[in-house]
Design a protein around this motif. Structure first.
Motif, PDB file in Angstrom:
ATOM      1  N   TYR A  88     -37.841   6.243   8.066  1.00 22.08           N
ATOM      2  CA  TYR A  88     -37.369   6.175   9.438  1.00 22.08           C
ATOM      3  C   TYR A  88     -36.998   4.781   9.544  1.00 22.08           C
ATOM      4  CZ  TYR A  88     -39.803  10.512  10.685  1.00 22.08           C
ATOM      5  OH  TYR A  88     -40.269  11.795  10.609  1.00 22.08           O
ATOM      6  N   ASP A  89     -35.968   4.659  10.495  1.00 22.93           N
ATOM      7  CA  ASP A  89     -35.381   3.145  10.876  1.00 22.93           C
ATOM      8  C   ASP A  89     -36.462   2.597  11.672  1.00 22.93           C
ATOM      9  OD1 ASP A  89     -34.981   4.298  13.386  1.00 22.93           O
ATOM     10  OD2 ASP A  89     -32.726   4.070  13.167  1.00 22.93           O
ATOM     11  N   LYS A  90     -36.466   1.594  12.138  1.00 22.72           N
ATOM     12  CA  LYS A  90     -37.707   0.595  13.134  1.00 22.72           C
ATOM     13  C   LYS A  90     -37.449   1.323  14.357  1.00 22.72           C
ATOM     14  CE  LYS A  90     -35.168  -3.487  13.828  1.00 22.72           C
ATOM     15  NZ  LYS A  90     -35.246  -4.795  13.880  1.00 22.72           N
ATOM     16  N   ILE A 100     -32.574  -0.236   1.877  1.00 25.34           N
ATOM     17  CA  ILE A 100     -32.590  -0.227   3.123  1.00 25.34           C
ATOM     18  C   ILE A 100     -31.812  -1.264   3.891  1.00 25.34           C
ATOM     19  CG2 ILE A 100     -34.046  -0.157   5.082  1.00 25.34           C
ATOM     20  CD1 ILE A 100     -35.913   1.438   3.617  1.00 25.34           C
ATOM     21  N   GLN A 101     -31.934  -2.603   3.354  1.00 23.97           N
ATOM     22  CA  GLN A 101     -31.172  -3.603   4.048  1.00 23.97           C
ATOM     23  C   GLN A 101     -29.698  -3.208   3.873  1.00 23.97           C
ATOM     24  OE1 GLN A 101     -33.221  -6.640   1.540  1.00 23.97           O
ATOM     25  NE2 GLN A 101     -34.091  -7.644   3.435  1.00 23.97           N
ATOM     26  N   LEU A 142     -38.079  -3.360   8.368  1.00 22.24           N
ATOM     27  CA  LEU A 142     -36.946  -2.600   8.011  1.00 22.24           C
ATOM     28  C   LEU A 142     -36.818  -1.227   8.571  1.00 22.24           C
ATOM     29  CD1 LEU A 142     -36.386  -4.264   4.620  1.00 22.24           C
ATOM     30  CD2 LEU A 142     -35.514  -5.014   6.681  1.00 22.24           C
ATOM     31  N   GLY A 143     -38.083  -0.527   8.455  1.00 20.96           N
ATOM     32  CA  GLY A 143     -38.041   0.803   8.691  1.00 20.96           C
ATOM     33  C   GLY A 143     -39.545   1.321   8.626  1.00 20.96           C
ATOM     34  N   GLY A 153     -28.389  -0.562   3.762  1.00 16.36           N
ATOM     35  CA  GLY A 153     -28.048   0.721   4.787  1.00 16.36           C
ATOM     36  C   GLY A 153     -28.001   2.071   3.843  1.00 16.36           C
ATOM     37  N   TRP A 174     -29.566   4.677   2.707  1.00 15.20           N
ATOM     38  CA  TRP A 174     -31.055   5.276   3.037  1.00 15.20           C
ATOM     39  C   TRP A 174     -31.343   6.335   1.787  1.00 15.20           C
ATOM     40  CZ3 TRP A 174     -34.135   3.331   6.622  1.00 15.20           C
ATOM     41  CH2 TRP A 174     -33.448   2.374   7.881  1.00 15.20           C
ATOM     42  N   LYS A 200     -34.096   8.929   8.647  1.00 21.29           N
ATOM     43  CA  LYS A 200     -32.967   8.645   7.756  1.00 21.29           C
ATOM     44  C   LYS A 200     -32.989   9.412   6.710  1.00 21.29           C
ATOM     45  CE  LYS A 200     -30.977   5.484  10.749  1.00 21.29           C
ATOM     46  NZ  LYS A 200     -29.830   5.810  11.220  1.00 21.29           N
TER      47      LYS A 200
END
Length: 682
Positions: free
Chosen positions: A126-128, A98-99, A193-194, A101, A103, A133
């Protein structure tokens, strides 16, 4: 009188027992039964209601415990899912991708979760900001959409802690209702992060609640934090969400409350039922257990009916037994009443004792003679209530009773027996004692019969007193007549004067004896009136001393009064007390040697005063001391010149008794006598 008496002690327990028996006798048997059975029936009814309330409480507590168990089960299930979510969100493959990107790579690391945890319907990341995602299983039509309006996003993003959402209809096909558990995905340095979202189909929650045993006819349902029904035995995930927040129990659940209510028929059960509800702690959900009232309280009804039947049996048994007892008691009481009437009609005192000398029978005449009521005497030791003493030596006389018990024969009192009444008065009594013989021929006690012989003795004494008084009067009358006749014919003035003086003394003796006889008569007829007034003791002593001054000087006797506190006072009859002191002082002066001293002392004691009059005269012979206070007593060692009438000490004792005091003496022949008088200070 026969030698043996067969006797059955009468019932009753004193005055109170008599009153109770009289009251019972006036009531018909049915009324007595009613009065006795009524408290039992009321007690049974009260205890039945208590048992009803207890069983109701037990039944309700049982229903409440089941609701608490259901809420605990749901709580544990949600805790377990959150633990799973935290575990997945903390995987390095997840937060590292996730960091970066990536997903999709992050979601692929979570494949197989639904197979491992079958209650999880889908897994999404989900993103924050709330944008979807990635999701398993794939749902391309919703990828990239923002769901920040959903309850699960608003709940988890509030404090970025795990959150269980309310039920909702999922956004993609096929449509059905779910509950989501949202867990924040954090980096190692705790940056958000999410969001990891685990979706649970409502069918899974329905499966959970089936683990709870709700009892016969009972069911369980679960509502979410909005009051929407999320689990019910007949509920399907495809059904529309129904809002039950209008129900009172659901409203209490939403207000963090728990309890038990009785409901009419509703969506859960089509009849009156008991609804117990409990909130799922920390998650806002609620659990309600419903069961028809007739089933929920079936055990209560059974227990209460059993309790009532047992009490009814007890009351019936008591009623039948009591009826028989009361019928027998009524017959016995009727017989005893006839016996009591006969007993109370007897003019003699009748007392029965057992082998331990405890009083078991006490008739009305016994109360009149002794002054003790039946309640005071019954059950007490005979010797502590009835005191027979011999008049001649003042010793207890119970030999005739012992003889009756031991020898099993009637035994008679000896002559001259006194009975000491409750008030301290002594009366002459007469009669006998007979043994009480049991069925084995053994003496189990005695019947003592006694009567007041005072009137007979008094009549004899009056005749004797009259004869003795006549004899006492004859001597001074004869002496007065002889001296008067001699003086009339005597020419010598000196001899004539001496004859008249002797005649005058004889007349004075006649006057004193007459006055004393009148006083004794008044005492015997209880005609002496006491007039109490406060008087100073020193004044009374001084007056008594002054009244005997002439007689004392004639014998060269000194009457000495010991120093006395001038403030000592007593509430008494001045005239009677002075007469008592004069009698004592007269004896002390008359029977003491010439030139002697008579000591008069007054002392203050704890409960009264004590006056002592001490002489140094002849003393009283020991064998005569028991009769010193009787009428016409005169000591054998008095001397010819000390005539007297023998009534002074009898009068003194009677007056002191009227004043509420006591009089006694100590004497040693040849050394003198000391009289003691005590009076209460009122």
């Amino acid at each position: 009188m026969s030698n043996k008496i067969e006797f059955t002690p009468l019932g009753g327990g004193g005055d109170k027992g008599k009153r109770r028996n009289t009251e019972m006798k006036r009531l018909p048997l049915s009324a007595i039964l009613f009065l006795i059975i009524l408290p039992l029936a009321l007690s049974g009814a009260y205890l039945s209601f208590r048992e009803f309330d207890h069983q109701t409480k037990v039944a309700l507590e049982r229903r409440g415990a089941i609701a608490d168990l259901g809420a605990l089960l749901i709580h544990e299930k949600f805790d377990g899912i959150i633990d799973v979510g935290n575990s997945l969100a903390s995987r390095a493959m997840v937060y590292q991708n996730i960091q970066k990107g990536d997903w999709n790579i992050a979601i692929k690391s979570l494949e197989g979760i639904s197979q491992a945890f079958q209650y999880i319907d889908s897994v999404a990341i989900y993103d924050k900001e709330g944008t979807l995602k990635a999701v398993i299983p794939p749902m391309p039509d919703v990828i990239g959409k923002n769901f920040s309006y959903r309850d699960y996003y608003q709940g988890v993003s509030k404090e970025w802690k795990p959150y269980v959402s309310e039920a909702f209809n999922r956004a993609t096909l096929p449509k059905y209702n779910v509950v989501s558990v949202a867990v924040p995905i954090l980096s190692p340095d705790q940056n958000v992060l999410g969001i990891l979202l685990l979706t649970i189909k409502l069918d899974a929650i329905v499966g959970w609640i089936k683990e709870v045993d709700t009892g016969s006819g009972g069911l369980i349902f679960v509502v979410d934090k909005k009051g929407q029904l999320v689990a019910h035995p007949q509920l399907r995930a495809e059904d529309n969400l129904v809002d039950h927040s209008s129900l009172s129990s659901v409203q209490r659940l939403l207000n963090n409350d728990h309890g038990i209510e009785v409901h009419d028929k509703d969506f859960a059960i089509g009849e009156e039922h008991v609804a117990s509800y409990s909130q799922v702690k920390d998650y806002g959900f609620g659990v309600e257990i419903a069961q028809p009232t007739r089933i929920a309280f079936a055990e209560r009804s059974r227990q209460v009916i059993e309790f009532v039947v047992i009490w009814a049996f007890i009351i019936l048994t008591v009623c039948v037994s009591l009826y028989r007892v009361l019928k027998d008691r009524e017959r016995i009481r009727s017989q005893r009443d006839r016996e009591r009437i006969l007993l109370e009609s007897i003019g003699d005192g009748i007392v029965a004792i057992d082998r331990d000398w405890r009083i078991t029978l006490w008739n009305k005449a016994a109360s009149a003679i002794t002054g003790f009521s039946e309640s005071e005497a019954r059950g007490q030791s005979f010797r502590s209530v009835v005191k027979f003493i011999r008049e001649r030596d003042r010793k207890e006389d119970i030999a005739f009773i012992e003889d009756a018990i031991v020898m099993k024969r009637t035994s008679f009192m000896e002559d001259g027996v006194l009975l000491i009444r409750k008030d301290g008065k002594e009366i002459v009594v007469d009669d006998s004692a007979s043994p009480i013989i049991d069925a084995k021929g053994e003496a189990e006690g005695a019947i003592i019969i006694f009567r007041d012989a005072s009137n007979e003795i008094e009549s004899a004494h009056l005749r004797s007193d009259f004869v003795y008084a006549s004899h006492q009067l004859r001597t001074p009358v004869t002496e007065a007549l002889w001296n008067l006749e001699t003086a009339m014919s005597e020419e010598n003035p000196e001899k004539k004067k001496e004859g008249l003086r002797i005649a005058h003394q004889s007349v004075l003796s006649i006057k004193k004896l007459s006055e004393d006889i009148i006083t004794v008569s008044e005492i015997d007829q209880n005609n002496i009136m006491v007039h109490r007034v406060p008087i100073k003791l020193i004044d009374v002593l001084t007056e008594a001393q002054s009244n005997l001054e002439v007689e004392a000087k004639a014998r060269n006797v000194v009457i000495a009064i010991a120093p006395t506190l001038p403030l000592i006072a007593v509430n008494t009859d001045r005239k009677l007390l002075i007469r008592v002191l004069l009698e004592l002082l007269t004896n002390a002066v008359t029977y003491g040697p010439r030139g002697a001293t008579v000591d008069m002392t007054a002392m203050l004691e704890e409960k009264g005063i004590c006056i002592e009059v001490a002489d140094h005269g002849f003393g009283i012979p020991e064998e005569e001391q028991v009769t010193i206070f009787t009428k016409f007593f005169r000591g054998s060692n008095r001397g010819k010149e000390n005539v007297g009438d023998g009534l002074g000490l009898y009068i003194a004792k009677a007056y002191i008794a009227l004043l509420g005091g006591k009089i006694w003496f100590k004497s040693e022949e040849g050394k003198g006598t000391t009289f003691y008088v005590t009076l209460p200070i009122e």
